[in-house]
Design a protein around this motif. Structure first.
Motif, PDB file in Angstrom:
ATOM      1  N   LEU A  80       0.822  -1.252   0.185  1.00 51.43           N
ATOM      2  CA  LEU A  80       0.085  -0.195   0.117  1.00 51.43           C
ATOM      3  C   LEU A  80       0.884   1.335   0.051  1.00 51.43           C
ATOM      4  CD1 LEU A  80      -2.564  -1.164   2.736  1.00 51.43           C
ATOM      5  CD2 LEU A  80      -3.087  -0.884   0.152  1.00 51.43           C
ATOM      6  N   TRP A 112      -1.287   4.731   3.841  1.00 52.86           N
ATOM      7  CA  TRP A 112      -1.161   3.825   4.914  1.00 52.86           C
ATOM      8  C   TRP A 112       0.301   3.717   5.490  1.00 52.86           C
ATOM      9  CZ3 TRP A 112      -4.197   3.106   0.739  1.00 52.86           C
ATOM     10  CH2 TRP A 112      -5.397   3.005   0.814  1.00 52.86           C
ATOM     11  N   GLY A 114       2.722   1.779   8.595  1.00 52.45           N
ATOM     12  CA  GLY A 114       2.805   1.067   9.814  1.00 52.45           C
ATOM     13  C   GLY A 114       3.181   1.342  11.222  1.00 52.45           C
ATOM     14  N   ARG A 123      -2.367   4.995  11.096  1.00 48.40           N
ATOM     15  CA  ARG A 123      -1.667   4.014  10.227  1.00 48.40           C
ATOM     16  C   ARG A 123      -2.494   4.013   8.755  1.00 48.40           C
ATOM     17  NH1 ARG A 123      -0.024  -1.475  13.511  1.00 48.40           N
ATOM     18  NH2 ARG A 123       1.735  -0.558  14.283  1.00 48.40           N
ATOM     19  N   GLU A 124      -3.910   4.757   8.797  1.00 52.26           N
ATOM     20  CA  GLU A 124      -4.522   4.936   7.819  1.00 52.26           C
ATOM     21  C   GLU A 124      -4.989   6.521   7.742  1.00 52.26           C
ATOM     22  OE1 GLU A 124      -8.079   2.806   5.276  1.00 52.26           O
ATOM     23  OE2 GLU A 124      -8.842   3.174   7.278  1.00 52.26           O
TER      24      GLU A 124
ATOM     25  N   ARG B  67       2.364  -5.979   7.715  1.00 55.28           N
ATOM     26  CA  ARG B  67       3.694  -4.798   7.696  1.00 55.28           C
ATOM     27  C   ARG B  67       4.881  -5.787   7.319  1.00 55.28           C
ATOM     28  NH1 ARG B  67       4.373  -3.638  13.287  1.00 55.28           N
ATOM     29  NH2 ARG B  67       6.190  -2.321  12.436  1.00 55.28           N
TER      30      ARG B  67
END
Lengths: 440, 440
Positions: A80, A112, A114, A123-124, B67
């Motif tokens: 992503l 996104w 992590g 994270r989003e 991740r």
């Protein structure tokens, strides 16, 4: 079945908060378009090696994806995207043959990462970017344009007072070089810590990195310069450092500040401490703060880059700036600063007298909608008091009563009830759509 | 670095196509809001076991995420959502305590499926859903509401002629039961193949599944019924089958068709062959086709479900319908049917006489933008002919010339050039924004 629970770093808004977000995104989009930027959207995924080639420690931030049915054999080839700049650079290279340059694009999408979630960092998250890229060379006046667009956005949405801080990499680099400092990039990285660790600690780091006390002090003097007008030029000159790159940087920054003073007065300052971590910036850099909330950090930043998009033969230099939509909303929601006046777009609830007459209520709704008035038909032919409470709980300001002797509409805030014709009645403009209010 | 290349099933639009998509999404959103639906967005990911628990063969469609730095140890706990219904059902359960019921929501987001890409079917795609859910029971009139909203959307956007086909699961189920068929769900699944394999093959499958020739013929007779009005009721009655569930289904479908005839005349038909594959539908089902392109399949479908969202104690029945935005645009773009009149929102290009006078051009742009006119300042002080060609290549209709003796604006399509004041000039409404045109 898994327990129903939020996922840390993946926030979801209530319908009322979503109305605030939509208004913010509408203002952003409308403003970007007024400034002649065209929208694109890129796919959510990029090849992992393209993502990895950008940014430091990118690995720990990337979400890889793979088809479950594909199994380990297929492996993770894609991830992503973690920002909108890397996909945009790829889009430009992929479509260079059909795009018109200079290409002005905006892009409002989710990304996104992590990372460890914290207030204002998710994270989003949603970002809203503008960039201008050209082929081979990019005219410097585009660097003066970015703050005008951002100021225009933030003036139209109630985020409170803000300041767009601008600097130029050439200015700092030329100054350091003129001082005789050889590790220019390293010096910039240390200066970048100024807000976090303070001038004394920065001076220590600079001397530890090989600067003389005089050089370190000069760096701090430069970083302390912050003016809303062109006076920064004389202040820099007074520090007595000379270098052709410094001259270039001073001219470029002066041009940005001059354009801002004429078109977005009071919103932009020359702030010579601004460094921006990313190595790919080569000219002007931007960093926006909310006044009174400087500790929240940058909510909108960017800069000029010369080599981000290149296919080896042709280079597409660009300049861009990115509004941290989720960051701003997360911080303002978190401090209870923003709210919508209602939790639904409906301006009118059309009451239902009894289920047999529901078609009459639906016909009223159809007539109101045809004239742009959002409405909802009451879900149940309850007593009118209950239907009014239904509207009240959602913040719907008007309840419409279809009646054989002529319809009536009630403003449930004031209690005023008047005769009304669904083909003619119009609410005050302020009631037509939910509004967004800023608290203290 | 990986080669720059498209990823199959992850289409990206040109700036002009994106303008068409934005217009479509604007119409959808505006219409959903006129009908009193509130927007929500859900996170892109759900726990994999929640995704797996919905739909047949869900596994092969799901993209898992992890991740990269987490490694195998972390494993894939989450996947990208493959529709908006599963996340919505989870959102309702998670927020049941704060939502107001019946909850009317719309949701316009991307979803991802690892299926084999083909025309109009992608791995990354946008859907636009509305649903109404309530607690415990859901009033049937909501089932009549969905087609009104969809008809309203498709009448405002140039996709051509369309027809919303409606049926009711109870009607078919009651009819089959009244015929003495025991495998009602299996019969429905066979009837669902009618468009693909034709009546003879369906009759063979039905008899192979244990139907008598008479039963099979009755099923085909039922499926052949298609009326724009209530006459389907008599046609079904004439088949001489009796069952209480059939009566219930006939009444429910009649109510939907009656509401449609009053509020969206000519757009909705009772089509008794419509089955919809998904097992969770329990009442009305919808399937929309583009007239003349029936072979493109359904572009918008949905239905009523009674048990999709349930926490074990409380059930939240709902009804919803989903517009396949990427599907519709992919098909229409693929056949060259839709285009935007320009590839940028800019309505005006402000020419630059020489770089020294760029501030004057920027001031004109600022004045025009303040009055809602999107514009761009010419990137370079080229000869005016070249600046006009710059506008022409992008479809920008007007070029503005700042002049000491009074500004002028040229319509570059007609060549007309007139005196103009940036504080007063307004383009015709049709030129203000790019338009979307439908070809043959």
């Amino acid at each position: 079945m898994s327990k129903i629970a939020p996922i840390s770093g993946f926030p979801e808004y209530s319908p009322g908060q979503r109305i605030v977000e939509q208004r913010f995104l509408d203002v952003i989009r409308e403003t970007f378009e007024l400034h002649g930027f065209a929208s694109i959207e890129t796919r959510a995924i990029e090849p992992i090696e393209r993502l990895r080639s950008q940014g430091e420690d990118a690995d720990k931030e990337i979400y890889g994806i793979a088809r479950l049915a594909g199994g380990d054999a297929e492996g993770m080839r894609w991830g992503l995207h973690f920002d909108l700049t890397v996909p945009f650079a790829r889009y430009v290279l992929e479509n260079a043959g059909t795009l018109e340059f200079p290409f002005r694009r905006y892009q409002i999408q989710k990304a996104w990462r992590g990372e460890r979630p914290q207030e204002g960092r998710y994270r989003e998250f949603t970002q809203a970017d503008i960039d201008v890229v050209d082929v081979g060379t990019l005219a410097p006046h585009f660097e003066a344009e970015m703050p005008l667009v951002v100021a225009d956005v933030f003036e139209k949405f109630p985020i409170g007072d803000f300041v767009i801080q601008v600097n130029n990499r050439k200015l700092a680099n030329g100054f350091y070089a003129g001082l005789g400092i050889t590790d220019v990039a390293g010096t910039l990285r240390i200066i970048d810590k100024l807000d976090k660790i303070g001038p004394d600690a920065v001076a220590d780091l600079l001397t530890a990195a090989g600067c003389t006390a005089t050089q370190a002090q000069a760096c701090l003097d430069l970083a302390a310069i912050r003016t809303p007008d062109l006076s920064f030029v004389d202040q820099v000159r007074a520090l007595g450092v000379d270098h052709p790159l410094l001259d270039e940087g001073l001219d470029a920054l002066a041009a940005v500040i001059e354009t801002a003073a004429a078109n977005a007065p009071g919103r932009v300052v020359a702030a010579l401490k601004i460094a921006r971590g990313l190595d790919y910036y080569t000219g002007t850099v931007y960093e926006t703060q909310l006044v009174g909330h400087e500790d929240w950090g940058a909510v909108c930043s960017g800069g000029r880059y010369d080599a981000l998009a290149s296919d080896g033969r042709t280079t597409y230099p660009g300049v861009g700036i990115s509004i941290g939509v989720s960051r701003i909303l997360g911080l303002l929601f978190g401090h209870g600063r923003l709210a919508a006046t209602r939790s639904t777009p409906a301006c009118v609830l059309v009451a239902v007298t009894d289920e047999a007459s529901r078609p009459a209520s639906t016909a009223v709704a159809t007539a109101l909608r045809a004239r742009g008035i959002a409405c909802e038909v009451a879900p149940k032919a309850d007593k009118f008091g209950k239907q009014i409470r239904y509207a009240d709980r959602r913040g719907i300001p008007y309840v419409w009563f279809p009646r054989d002797d002529g319809d009536q509409v009630k403003d449930i805030r004031s209690g005023d009830q008047v005769a009304a014709d669904p083909a003619a009645w119009t609410p005050p403009a302020a009631d037509l759509r939910p509004d967004v209010l800023m608290g203290d």
